[in-house]
Design a protein around this motif. Structure first.
Motif, PDB file in Angstrom:
ATOM      1  N   THR A 135       0.833  -1.193   0.000  1.00 57.41           N
ATOM      2  CA  THR A 135       0.000   0.000   0.000  1.00 57.41           C
ATOM      3  C   THR A 135       0.872   1.248   0.000  1.00 57.41           C
ATOM      4  OG1 THR A 135      -0.051   0.176   2.408  1.00 57.41           O
ATOM      5  CG2 THR A 135      -1.773  -1.205   1.367  1.00 57.41           C
ATOM      6  N   THR A 136       0.251   2.356  -0.308  1.00 52.81           N
ATOM      7  CA  THR A 136       0.940   3.646  -0.217  1.00 52.81           C
ATOM      8  C   THR A 136       1.382   3.872   1.223  1.00 52.81           C
ATOM      9  OG1 THR A 136      -0.413   4.488  -2.028  1.00 52.81           O
ATOM     10  CG2 THR A 136       0.694   6.131  -0.626  1.00 52.81           C
ATOM     11  N   CYS A 173       4.570   2.004   1.984  1.00 51.28           N
ATOM     12  CA  CYS A 173       5.718   2.684   1.366  1.00 51.28           C
ATOM     13  C   CYS A 173       6.079   3.949   2.137  1.00 51.28           C
ATOM     14  CB  CYS A 173       5.400   3.013  -0.091  1.00 51.28           C
ATOM     15  SG  CYS A 173       5.169   1.551  -1.124  1.00 51.28           S
ATOM     16  N   LYS A 222       6.523   2.803  -5.264  1.00 49.30           N
ATOM     17  CA  LYS A 222       5.420   1.923  -4.879  1.00 49.30           C
ATOM     18  C   LYS A 222       5.254   0.784  -5.875  1.00 49.30           C
ATOM     19  CE  LYS A 222       0.585   1.519  -3.830  1.00 49.30           C
ATOM     20  NZ  LYS A 222      -0.679   2.193  -3.602  1.00 49.30           N
ATOM     21  N   ASP A 231      -3.782  -0.319  -8.953  1.00 48.04           N
ATOM     22  CA  ASP A 231      -3.690   0.903  -8.160  1.00 48.04           C
ATOM     23  C   ASP A 231      -3.073   2.011  -9.009  1.00 48.04           C
ATOM     24  OD1 ASP A 231      -2.759   2.925  -6.374  1.00 48.04           O
ATOM     25  OD2 ASP A 231      -2.792   1.489  -4.743  1.00 48.04           O
ATOM     26  N   THR A 286      -1.476   4.518  -8.160  1.00 50.33           N
ATOM     27  CA  THR A 286      -0.181   4.991  -7.674  1.00 50.33           C
ATOM     28  C   THR A 286       0.937   3.965  -7.874  1.00 50.33           C
ATOM     29  OG1 THR A 286      -0.727   4.286  -5.429  1.00 50.33           O
ATOM     30  CG2 THR A 286      -1.160   6.598  -5.990  1.00 50.33           C
ATOM     31  N   HIS A 287       0.639   2.836  -8.524  1.00 45.03           N
ATOM     32  CA  HIS A 287       1.689   1.849  -8.814  1.00 45.03           C
ATOM     33  C   HIS A 287       2.795   2.533  -9.619  1.00 45.03           C
ATOM     34  CE1 HIS A 287       3.661  -1.901  -9.845  1.00 45.03           C
ATOM     35  NE2 HIS A 287       3.656  -1.501 -11.105  1.00 45.03           N
ATOM     36  N   ILE A 339       6.880   7.560  -3.481  1.00 46.18           N
ATOM     37  CA  ILE A 339       6.311   8.068  -2.233  1.00 46.18           C
ATOM     38  C   ILE A 339       7.488   8.648  -1.450  1.00 46.18           C
ATOM     39  CG2 ILE A 339       4.918   7.528  -0.205  1.00 46.18           C
ATOM     40  CD1 ILE A 339       3.595   6.839  -3.013  1.00 46.18           C
ATOM     41  N   ILE A 350       3.773  12.886  -3.016  1.00 46.18           N
ATOM     42  CA  ILE A 350       3.733  11.989  -4.173  1.00 46.18           C
ATOM     43  C   ILE A 350       3.869  12.881  -5.404  1.00 46.18           C
ATOM     44  CG2 ILE A 350       2.447  10.234  -5.451  1.00 46.18           C
ATOM     45  CD1 ILE A 350       0.904   9.645  -2.864  1.00 46.18           C
ATOM     46  N   GLY A 360       1.179  13.595  -7.997  1.00 49.15           N
ATOM     47  CA  GLY A 360      -0.039  13.075  -7.380  1.00 49.15           C
ATOM     48  C   GLY A 360      -1.307  13.770  -7.838  1.00 49.15           C
TER      49      GLY A 360
END
Length: 177
Positions: free
Chosen positions: A25-26, A29, A80, A87, A89-90, A94, A163, A166
């Motif tokens: 998960t974020t 990380c 990540k 996901d 954010t893969h 982070i 991020i 982000g």
């Protein structure tokens, strides 16, 4: 049964063929980055890889992607890996910056680049707080407490989670605002 490695497997529909590859998960990380940054802030040395402790008893290791030291603060970035979870954010970095806080201030969280802030009531966080959910905050705090006990150092810190990019990633979600 397939002998292919995850990167070689073909995707049928939305689920990869074969067993799913686990990821992190974020929050995990961010925890790893926070632990490495705090350790470096106190000792001047970056643990790489860095190990964290998760509530289920797992102790994963994370490789540092970036590190930066300035007087009074240290930043660490972790890429990540969400495994086969779709996901957004893969692959994102982070980054956590740890600064010494004021005596008796405890741990305070801040939103850096690409991390939102709570704008409306209804979440388990106050309006104006960084959008870092309670469970990841708890895991980060627990892991930092472990480091503080080991190094015999006070746990008065400012933790900024970022991020890069982000805002752009958020536009691809249902919560783009």
């Amino acid at each position: 049964m397939t002998n292919l490695k995850p990167a070689e497997q073909t995707i049928t529909g939305r689920k990869p063929a074969g067993p799913l590859r686990k990821g992190w998960t974020t929050g995990a990380c961010a925890t790893a980055a926070a632990v490495a940054a705090y350790h470096a802030l106190i000792t001047g040395k970056f643990p790489d890889p860095v190990t964290i402790y998760l509530p289920g008893g797992q102790t994963p290791e994370f490789k540092l992607n970036s590190r930066q030291s300035e007087p009074g603060q240290v930043s660490v970035g972790i890429i990540k890996d969400a495994g086969d979870d779709p996901d957004i954010t893969h692959g994102a970095e982070i980054i956590v910056t740890v600064r010494s806080g004021f005596a008796g201030g405890g741990i305070r969280f801040f939103a850096g680049e690409g991390v939102g802030t709570v704008t409306l009531p209804g979440l388990p966080l106050a309006v104006g707080e960084p959008a870092i959910n309670p469970k990841p905050r708890e895991i980060i705090t627990h892991n930092l407490q472990r480091v503080a006990e080991t190094l015999r150092h006070p746990l008065d810190l400012e933790i900024t989670v970022s991020i890069p990019g982000g805002e752009t990633l958020a536009q691809k979600t249902m919560n783009g605002r």
